[in-house]
Design a protein around this motif. Structure first.
Motif, mmCIF file in Angstrom:
data_model
loop_
_atom_site.group_PDB
_atom_site.id
_atom_site.type_symbol
_atom_site.label_atom_id
_atom_site.label_comp_id
_atom_site.label_asym_id
_atom_site.label_seq_id
_atom_site.Cartn_x
_atom_site.Cartn_y
_atom_site.Cartn_z
ATOM 1 N N THR A 119 56.563 38.015 -22.736
ATOM 2 C CA THR A 119 57.736 37.697 -23.577
ATOM 3 C C THR A 119 58.396 36.613 -23.507
ATOM 4 O O THR A 119 59.192 36.368 -24.063
ATOM 5 N N TYR A 127 61.967 28.141 -5.078
ATOM 6 C CA TYR A 127 60.945 28.108 -6.199
ATOM 7 C C TYR A 127 59.775 27.145 -5.826
ATOM 8 O O TYR A 127 58.556 27.651 -6.120
ATOM 9 N N LEU A 163 52.101 22.366 -14.151
ATOM 10 C CA LEU A 163 52.588 22.010 -15.682
ATOM 11 C C LEU A 163 54.080 21.217 -15.188
ATOM 12 O O LEU A 163 54.858 21.764 -14.623
ATOM 13 N N GLY A 196 53.857 35.560 -15.781
ATOM 14 C CA GLY A 196 55.024 36.214 -15.232
ATOM 15 C C GLY A 196 55.762 35.986 -14.168
ATOM 16 O O GLY A 196 55.022 35.566 -13.171
ATOM 17 N N ASN A 226 57.862 20.021 -16.862
ATOM 18 C CA ASN A 226 58.862 20.884 -17.788
ATOM 19 C C ASN A 226 58.364 20.889 -19.131
ATOM 20 O O ASN A 226 57.890 19.575 -19.668
ATOM 21 N N HIS A 227 58.269 21.937 -19.797
ATOM 22 C CA HIS A 227 57.719 22.188 -21.192
ATOM 23 C C HIS A 227 58.804 22.771 -22.067
ATOM 24 O O HIS A 227 59.277 24.017 -21.505
ATOM 25 N N ARG A 255 57.235 43.430 -18.269
ATOM 26 C CA ARG A 255 57.935 44.507 -17.139
ATOM 27 C C ARG A 255 58.537 45.407 -17.937
ATOM 28 O O ARG A 255 58.641 45.379 -19.233
ATOM 29 N N VAL A 271 58.070 37.402 -5.967
ATOM 30 C CA VAL A 271 57.138 37.456 -7.409
ATOM 31 C C VAL A 271 56.315 36.287 -7.568
ATOM 32 O O VAL A 271 55.051 36.513 -8.191
ATOM 33 N N GLN A 301 58.557 32.134 -22.885
ATOM 34 C CA GLN A 301 58.231 31.267 -23.757
ATOM 35 C C GLN A 301 56.917 30.810 -23.889
ATOM 36 O O GLN A 301 56.020 30.802 -24.870
ATOM 37 N N LEU A 351 53.659 45.976 -17.150
ATOM 38 C CA LEU A 351 53.008 45.351 -16.041
ATOM 39 C C LEU A 351 54.125 44.613 -14.997
ATOM 40 O O LEU A 351 54.790 43.583 -15.659
ATOM 41 N N ALA A 398 50.012 29.564 -13.210
ATOM 42 C CA ALA A 398 50.886 28.822 -13.593
ATOM 43 C C ALA A 398 51.727 28.075 -12.265
ATOM 44 O O ALA A 398 52.583 28.701 -11.851
ATOM 45 N N SER A 399 51.067 27.003 -11.865
ATOM 46 C CA SER A 399 51.735 26.271 -10.864
ATOM 47 C C SER A 399 52.637 25.368 -11.756
ATOM 48 O O SER A 399 52.904 25.532 -12.608
ATOM 49 N N GLN A 404 59.894 34.969 -11.908
ATOM 50 C CA GLN A 404 61.225 34.302 -11.985
ATOM 51 C C GLN A 404 60.915 32.833 -12.030
ATOM 52 O O GLN A 404 60.675 32.385 -11.057
ATOM 53 N N ARG A 424 62.534 28.321 -25.874
ATOM 54 C CA ARG A 424 62.871 28.292 -24.321
ATOM 55 C C ARG A 424 64.369 28.900 -24.128
ATOM 56 O O ARG A 424 65.370 29.236 -24.756
ATOM 57 N N VAL A 437 54.198 42.175 -11.659
ATOM 58 C CA VAL A 437 53.443 41.552 -10.622
ATOM 59 C C VAL A 437 53.580 41.882 -9.136
ATOM 60 O O VAL A 437 53.050 41.759 -8.003
ATOM 61 N N LEU A 438 55.066 42.840 -9.074
ATOM 62 C CA LEU A 438 55.225 43.161 -7.720
ATOM 63 C C LEU A 438 54.560 44.501 -7.235
ATOM 64 O O LEU A 438 54.523 44.740 -6.089
HETATM 65 P P1 NAP Z 1 59.835 32.351 -19.002
HETATM 66 O O1 NAP Z 1 60.226 32.044 -20.312
HETATM 67 O O2 NAP Z 1 61.194 32.428 -18.123
HETATM 68 O O3 NAP Z 1 59.115 33.675 -19.034
HETATM 69 C C1 NAP Z 1 58.708 34.526 -17.548
HETATM 70 C C2 NAP Z 1 58.020 35.809 -18.045
HETATM 71 O O4 NAP Z 1 58.046 36.329 -16.805
HETATM 72 C C3 NAP Z 1 59.040 36.873 -18.897
HETATM 73 O O5 NAP Z 1 57.927 37.396 -19.724
HETATM 74 C C4 NAP Z 1 59.418 37.728 -17.752
HETATM 75 O O6 NAP Z 1 59.498 39.079 -18.609
HETATM 76 C C5 NAP Z 1 58.135 37.626 -16.813
HETATM 77 N N1 NAP Z 1 58.528 38.141 -15.741
HETATM 78 C C6 NAP Z 1 59.559 38.232 -14.850
HETATM 79 N N2 NAP Z 1 59.477 38.563 -13.583
HETATM 80 C C7 NAP Z 1 58.186 39.314 -13.747
HETATM 81 C C8 NAP Z 1 57.351 40.337 -13.085
HETATM 82 N N3 NAP Z 1 58.108 40.772 -11.799
HETATM 83 N N4 NAP Z 1 56.311 40.797 -13.393
HETATM 84 C C9 NAP Z 1 55.854 40.621 -14.529
HETATM 85 N N5 NAP Z 1 56.300 39.701 -15.426
HETATM 86 C C10 NAP Z 1 57.753 39.109 -15.013
HETATM 87 O O7 NAP Z 1 58.987 31.300 -18.218
HETATM 88 P P2 NAP Z 1 57.940 30.075 -19.071
HETATM 89 O O8 NAP Z 1 58.804 29.067 -19.159
HETATM 90 O O9 NAP Z 1 57.417 30.873 -20.052
HETATM 91 O O10 NAP Z 1 56.930 29.791 -18.102
HETATM 92 C C11 NAP Z 1 55.853 30.814 -17.795
HETATM 93 C C12 NAP Z 1 55.400 30.363 -16.249
HETATM 94 O O11 NAP Z 1 54.981 29.035 -16.007
HETATM 95 C C13 NAP Z 1 56.126 30.939 -15.117
HETATM 96 O O12 NAP Z 1 55.385 31.499 -13.833
HETATM 97 C C14 NAP Z 1 56.952 29.538 -14.836
HETATM 98 O O13 NAP Z 1 57.419 29.462 -13.540
HETATM 99 C C15 NAP Z 1 55.822 28.623 -14.904
HETATM 100 N N6 NAP Z 1 56.178 27.212 -15.370
HETATM 101 C C16 NAP Z 1 56.879 26.997 -16.298
HETATM 102 C C17 NAP Z 1 57.132 25.595 -16.724
HETATM 103 C C18 NAP Z 1 58.134 25.415 -17.958
HETATM 104 O O14 NAP Z 1 58.695 24.067 -17.722
HETATM 105 N N7 NAP Z 1 58.226 26.130 -18.917
HETATM 106 C C19 NAP Z 1 56.872 24.540 -16.092
HETATM 107 C C20 NAP Z 1 55.875 24.859 -14.840
HETATM 108 C C21 NAP Z 1 55.716 26.323 -14.510
HETATM 109 P P3 NAP Z 1 60.983 39.572 -18.965
HETATM 110 O O15 NAP Z 1 60.835 39.568 -20.680
HETATM 111 O O16 NAP Z 1 60.672 41.059 -18.400
HETATM 112 O O17 NAP Z 1 62.053 38.682 -18.474
#
Ligand code: NAP
Ligand code: GDD
Length: 346
Positions: free
Chosen positions: A13, A152, A179, A84, A181-182, A36, A102, A15, A60, A126-127, A86, A187, A62-63
């Motif tokens: 769900t 974090y 990765l 998935g 920032n994207h 979740r 998490v 980005q 699902l 996802a590092s 925080q 977003r 991940v906890l």
């Molecule tokens: P995001 O938009 O915040 O999406 C995070 C997703 O994780 C949401 O679907 C959220 O679900 C889910 N989630 C939160 N807690 C969870 C749990 N306990 N169990 C299962 N799912 C859970 O983040 P994103 O930008 O897409 O990033 C994806 C991953 O890449 C993350 O791990 C982030 O730390 C990592 N990352 C992102 C970037 C970036 O710039 N975007 C860069 C490096 C790494 P809900 O819908 O329930 O909230």
């Protein structure tokens, strides 16, 4: 004809989950999208890319490792993309233990469940560039030593090493995408880019609010999420699991992002004052558009790093296709459309 592959995406769900789901559907995968349990399903990003009908949704967290193990057993994925968690660095200072559970231990639980239930599954972890923190060089590669500067970043570094350990100890095909920032029009609003484009778009469409930010001089290497999910997929198609930096190779400050987004929205911004007293004014009218609030400052920040994508270019044949200017323009265009339609998003 090759058999259809099954991919399990955690955090579908979010980005990246939405862009990756769309990519894998287009590649004819069976896509299991996990999120979740919530009282209302959070589907607007998947709906925006028109893929809700093409994926199978599962609950699902991940906890809960038993939840993870059951789903792996039931759907028998060829590939797992673990997105998935925080994902806010800022929130990790307020919720350090939850964040580590998490995105640190959560990855260990997943690796262990894959090892026990279906060890031939390929795993994407996802590092993050946040693992580097303070470094001696500003251009970082896969070999740069890490000194994270947020809860974090510390938790992501734990997960990063857990992946390496499971590769070495149990021969799992597990790869980390480091990765940078994207961003995108999908977003979340608590990240600085989207906060800027959504607020400036509302102001440009007649809103009276002020864009309140933290440190304007922090800089990031910003790219487009749609490009970066392609790299995730390519990492799992390699002969051998390895870690890769994925970045744009350029950095800009928050201040530059504001100026660029202002231009794209038709707002010419000039700066006055310093530190928490600095303001951004509309040149034409002198009206205040931007302010600084110390509550958005963080206790510690990483250095302003740039990612070296030589390895990704050579081994994945990957490079970004969307420039910084184009990214800002895409985000402003979409937020202007939403502001005109009165839509409140994410
Ligand atoms: P995001 O938009 O915040 O999406 C995070 C997703 O994780 C949401 O679907 C959220 O679900 C889910 N989630 C939160 N807690 C969870 C749990 N306990 N169990 C299962 N799912 C859970 O983040 P994103 O930008 O897409 O990033 C994806 C991953 O890449 C993350 O791990 C982030 O730390 C990592 N990352 C992102 C970037 C970036 O710039 N975007 C860069 C490096 C790494 P809900 O819908 O329930 O909230
Ligand atoms: N969020 C936010 N809000 N950040 C602000 C603000 C504000 O009002 N004002 C200034 N900033 C600065 C932050 O201090 C930081 O230096 C920079 O803007 C970017 O902040 P975020 O957009 O929150 O992103 P991030 O770099 O902390 O984290 C993102 O990128 C990581 C990769 O480096 C997230 O997507 C993480 O999940 C990801 O790992």
């Amino acid at each position: 004809m090759t058999a259809q592959k099954t991919a399990l995406i955690t955090g579908v769900t979010g980005q990246d989950g939405a862009y990756l789901a769309a990519l894998l559907v287009a590649k004819n995968y069976r896509v299991i999208g996990a999120s979740r349990r919530a009282s209302t399903l959070n589907l607007p990003r998947l709906a925006a890319l028109d893929v809700v009908k093409d994926i199978e949704l599962r609950t699902l967290d991940v906890l809960d490792p038993t939840n993870v193990a059951r789903i792996i057993e039931e759907v028998a994925p060829d590939e797992i993309y673990n997105l998935g968690g925080q994902s806010s660095v800022q929130t990790s200072f307020q919720q350090p233990i939850y964040t580590s559970e998490v995105i640190g231990l959560g990855v260990l639980r997943l690796l262990e469940m894959v090892r026990l239930v279906k060890p031939d599954t390929r795993i994407y972890n996802a590092s993050s560039s946040e693992i580097f923190g303070h470094v001696d060089t500003l251009m970082v590669s896969e070999d740069t030593p890490c000194q994270p500067r947020s809860p974090y970043g510390v938790a992501k570094l734990y997960a990063h090493w857990a992946v390496i350990n499971y590769r070495e100890a149990y021969d799992l095909f597990a790869a980390s995408g480091i990765l940078f920032n994207h961003e995108s029009p999908l977003r979340g609003m608590d990240f600085v880019t989207r906060k800027i484009t959504a607020t400036l778009a509302q102001i440009a469409c007649g809103g009276q609010q002020i864009l309140s930010l933290g440190n304007l001089d922090n800089a990031r290497d910003w790219g487009f999420a749609g490009d970066y999910v392609e790299a995730m997929w390519r990492m799992l198609q390699q002969d051998k699991a390895e870690d890769f930096i994925i970045a744009s190779g350029h950095k800009h400050s928050v201040r530059q992002f504001v100026e660029q987004a202002g231009q794209a929205a038709g707002l010419d911004i000039v700066w006055q004052g310093e530190g928490v007293n600095e303001v951004g004014l509309e040149r034409k009218t002198g009206r205040q558009l931007v302010g600084v609030d110390a509550k958005f400052y963080r206790p510690s920040e990483p250095d302003a790093l740039i990612g070296d994508i030589t390895k990704a270019k050579n081994q994945l044949q990957w490079q970004p296709t969307v420039s910084f200017d184009r990214l800002v323009e895409m985000m402003i265009d979409e937020d202007m459309r939403r502001a005109r339609d009165g839509q409140v998003w994410f």
